[in-house]
Scaffold this motif. Structure first.
Motif, PDB file in Angstrom:
ATOM      1  N   PRO A 204       0.837  -1.206   0.000  1.00 37.97           N
ATOM      2  CA  PRO A 204       0.000   0.000   0.000  1.00 37.97           C
ATOM      3  C   PRO A 204       0.872   1.256   0.000  1.00 37.97           C
ATOM      4  CG  PRO A 204       0.025  -1.028   2.181  1.00 37.97           C
ATOM      5  CD  PRO A 204       0.766  -1.954   1.268  1.00 37.97           C
ATOM      6  N   LEU A 205       0.451   2.236  -0.753  1.00 36.39           N
ATOM      7  CA  LEU A 205       1.161   3.521  -0.809  1.00 36.39           C
ATOM      8  C   LEU A 205       0.239   4.586  -0.252  1.00 36.39           C
ATOM      9  CD1 LEU A 205       2.759   3.236  -4.361  1.00 36.39           C
ATOM     10  CD2 LEU A 205       3.901   2.964  -2.154  1.00 36.39           C
TER      11      LEU A 205
ATOM     12  N   ILE B  98      15.028   6.268   3.869  1.00 36.80           N
ATOM     13  CA  ILE B  98      14.061   6.021   4.949  1.00 36.80           C
ATOM     14  C   ILE B  98      12.905   7.014   4.859  1.00 36.80           C
ATOM     15  CG2 ILE B  98      13.727   6.025   7.468  1.00 36.80           C
ATOM     16  CD1 ILE B  98      16.666   4.953   7.655  1.00 36.80           C
ATOM     17  N   ALA B  99      13.214   8.266   4.528  1.00 35.50           N
ATOM     18  CA  ALA B  99      12.144   9.263   4.385  1.00 35.50           C
ATOM     19  C   ALA B  99      11.178   8.858   3.276  1.00 35.50           C
ATOM     20  CB  ALA B  99      12.744  10.639   4.092  1.00 35.50           C
ATOM     21  N   ARG B 100      11.717   8.344   2.163  1.00 36.02           N
ATOM     22  CA  ARG B 100      10.855   7.917   1.047  1.00 36.02           C
ATOM     23  C   ARG B 100       9.932   6.778   1.483  1.00 36.02           C
ATOM     24  NH1 ARG B 100      13.035   6.021  -4.974  1.00 36.02           N
ATOM     25  NH2 ARG B 100      10.994   5.486  -5.853  1.00 36.02           N
ATOM     26  N   GLU B 103       7.290   8.028   4.006  1.00 44.06           N
ATOM     27  CA  GLU B 103       6.205   8.744   3.326  1.00 44.06           C
ATOM     28  C   GLU B 103       5.246   7.756   2.655  1.00 44.06           C
ATOM     29  OE1 GLU B 103       5.003  11.678   3.214  1.00 44.06           O
ATOM     30  OE2 GLU B 103       3.783  11.674   1.389  1.00 44.06           O
ATOM     31  N   CYS B 104       5.793   6.765   1.968  1.00 42.49           N
ATOM     32  CA  CYS B 104       4.944   5.768   1.284  1.00 42.49           C
ATOM     33  C   CYS B 104       4.119   4.945   2.280  1.00 42.49           C
ATOM     34  CB  CYS B 104       5.799   4.841   0.429  1.00 42.49           C
ATOM     35  SG  CYS B 104       6.437   5.628  -1.068  1.00 42.49           S
ATOM     36  N   ALA B 105       4.694   4.704   3.453  1.00 42.21           N
ATOM     37  CA  ALA B 105       4.002   3.904   4.467  1.00 42.21           C
ATOM     38  C   ALA B 105       2.992   4.733   5.257  1.00 42.21           C
ATOM     39  CB  ALA B 105       5.017   3.264   5.408  1.00 42.21           C
ATOM     40  N   GLU B 133       9.934  16.628   0.803  1.00 46.22           N
ATOM     41  CA  GLU B 133       9.140  17.841   0.569  1.00 46.22           C
ATOM     42  C   GLU B 133       7.714  17.666   1.094  1.00 46.22           C
ATOM     43  OE1 GLU B 133      10.801  20.342  -0.358  1.00 46.22           O
ATOM     44  OE2 GLU B 133      12.607  19.279  -1.030  1.00 46.22           O
ATOM     45  N   HIS B 134       7.285  16.432   1.235  1.00 52.46           N
ATOM     46  CA  HIS B 134       5.930  16.131   1.732  1.00 52.46           C
ATOM     47  C   HIS B 134       5.970  15.669   3.188  1.00 52.46           C
ATOM     48  CE1 HIS B 134       4.333  16.426  -2.346  1.00 52.46           C
ATOM     49  NE2 HIS B 134       5.362  15.696  -2.738  1.00 52.46           N
ATOM     50  N   LEU B 135       6.845  14.721   3.490  1.00 54.82           N
ATOM     51  CA  LEU B 135       6.940  14.178   4.851  1.00 54.82           C
ATOM     52  C   LEU B 135       7.592  15.215   5.762  1.00 54.82           C
ATOM     53  CD1 LEU B 135       6.703  11.499   6.565  1.00 54.82           C
ATOM     54  CD2 LEU B 135       9.154  11.238   6.145  1.00 54.82           C
ATOM     55  N   PRO B 136       6.940  15.608   6.843  1.00 53.91           N
ATOM     56  CA  PRO B 136       7.593  16.559   7.751  1.00 53.91           C
ATOM     57  C   PRO B 136       8.782  15.898   8.456  1.00 53.91           C
ATOM     58  CG  PRO B 136       5.214  16.441   8.158  1.00 53.91           C
ATOM     59  CD  PRO B 136       5.560  15.304   7.248  1.00 53.91           C
ATOM     60  N   VAL B 137       9.881  16.614   8.516  1.00 56.07           N
ATOM     61  CA  VAL B 137      11.070  16.153   9.230  1.00 56.07           C
ATOM     62  C   VAL B 137      11.378  17.182  10.321  1.00 56.07           C
ATOM     63  CG1 VAL B 137      13.510  15.499   9.071  1.00 56.07           C
ATOM     64  CG2 VAL B 137      11.964  15.083   7.120  1.00 56.07           C
ATOM     65  N   ALA B 138      11.549  16.703  11.550  1.00 58.75           N
ATOM     66  CA  ALA B 138      11.812  17.607  12.675  1.00 58.75           C
ATOM     67  C   ALA B 138      13.156  17.267  13.298  1.00 58.75           C
ATOM     68  CB  ALA B 138      10.712  17.478  13.727  1.00 58.75           C
ATOM     69  N   ARG B 139      13.870  18.308  13.750  1.00 62.17           N
ATOM     70  CA  ARG B 139      15.096  18.081  14.508  1.00 62.17           C
ATOM     71  C   ARG B 139      14.822  18.323  15.981  1.00 62.17           C
ATOM     72  NH1 ARG B 139      19.621  21.444  11.283  1.00 62.17           N
ATOM     73  NH2 ARG B 139      17.987  23.004  11.508  1.00 62.17           N
ATOM     74  N   VAL B 140      15.375  17.462  16.830  1.00 65.03           N
ATOM     75  CA  VAL B 140      15.207  17.642  18.272  1.00 65.03           C
ATOM     76  C   VAL B 140      16.586  17.712  18.920  1.00 65.03           C
ATOM     77  CG1 VAL B 140      12.955  16.501  18.390  1.00 65.03           C
ATOM     78  CG2 VAL B 140      15.036  15.134  18.678  1.00 65.03           C
TER      79      VAL B 140
END
Lengths: 233, 233
Positions: A204-205, B98-100, B103-105, B133-140
């Protein structure tokens, strides 16, 4: 010319191809215990870059025989084999990454077409962290013909696809002999290869981009297959 | 300076950061329909290599604002979030991969430490096929503190590990809010981060090499989590 720490180390461990000469930097020789029982020519990093033809050598390279491809027919003789087939995957990084995951997941072997496919180059060996020295990789003239042979040998053929005809990746039970077929980056499975599959399976995507990387998809599918085979065993 | 077809395309689609100028080769401009409604400076490949600082530009690059990091606290405000945290992952290719997959998951967001971590560079954006560009990435500032906050907000924290204390990756039910923590290449989770986890989960390793690549492990775990959440929903 093999290069990279794991690639050279696993070639030595696996003993599937003769390694004739090893070069390393002084610091790599010091940090890598497995090099210390070997005859190693100590050179500087620039010389290694020249020898390896890349600066991605991680301080070690080795002259070895060409990659010892396996015979795909042998995979089909195994008890309930788990075979991964790549349909014209082009990128040696993806080939290497999939080989590494396939080896970790306990696959019997990897099948690639003779033409229009990434091969097991030194770059692929490094990308696989040396997994290709252990996991047998076979080249076949025609992938659809191999899939027909696999089917005749009792295997079920599952093709990774994003199309509407695909079933969810968790639907098959994955027991017995299996071939998992992954398509090329961007284009997916060729029609004749897709037609050779017993079922197409899809992950699933849920996101806003259109596809997974082929090596990420292979990892997700292979471990779902491992789960299915563990549960049914 | 963003580069790569998907990286530039997704930055334009997502509209999360301003894109000020686009350069492309004539052939890329012709083949990429999404570029044709834009103002594009046509240059040759060498000039693109100079602009992008790499020859991995795939015929297009763009000057854009820096990466718009998100606020990790916002992830915890989501309904049953699925958060991926990286504990000092060093390689931008792994971060991007991992970000890709995340996002897909359908992940809510990705959390990385401010220090000793790969950041969302243009190379990471390209490796993610534009997913960042779609998945938010945060630094802590401190990952263990973030995990404590996540636990206080009702999340269960699962750390990927290969150690004996880990449970099989299929054991948890993965319903509700979740943080999946992946360790650094080679070294895995730091002790304090591992101690912050409710459970450590492990993928079975059946092969003759010692570990999966972190991005392959993330793909296998994320889709097992998707399976668990689909089944329990």
């Amino acid at each position: 010319m093999l290069y990279g720490r794991n690639a050279v180390h696993e070639a030595l461990r696996a003993r599937r191809r003769p390694v004739h000469q090893i070069w390393a930097t002084q610091s790599t020789l010091r940090s890598e215990g497995w090099l210390q029982s070997r005859t190693v020519d100590v050179v500087d990093a620039d010389e290694l870059t020249r020898l390896a033809g890349t600066d991605a050598h991680q301080g070690v390279c080795a002259r070895a025989d060409g990659y010892p491809y396996a015979d795909a027919a042998g995979f089909l003789a195994a008890e309930a084999p788990l075979i991964v087939a790549l349909d014209e995957v082009q990128d040696v990084q993806n080939l290497g990454a999939i080989a590494r995951t396939a080896e970790c997941a306990g696959a019997t072997g990897l099948v690639i077409p003779e033409r229009r496919s990434a091969e097991v180059t030194p770059a692929a060996a490094k990308a696989s962290a040396g997994a290709v020295e252990h996991l047998p990789v076979a080249r076949v003239r025609n992938l659809a013909d191999f899939l027909a042979d696999a089917k005749a040998a009792g295997c079920w053929i599952y093709g990774a696809a994003g199309t509407a005809e695909a079933v969810p990746w968790t639907t098959p039970d994955y027991a017995g002999g299996i071939v998992l077929v992954m398509g090329a980056e961007g284009t997916g499975l060729r029609p004749r290869v897709a037609d050779s599959c017993d079922a197409l399976v899809a992950l699933p995507l849920a996101g806003r981009i259109s596809s997974l990387n082929v090596s990420a998809a292979a990892a997700a599918l292979l471990y779902e297959i491992v789960r299915g085979r563990t549960t049914s065993a």
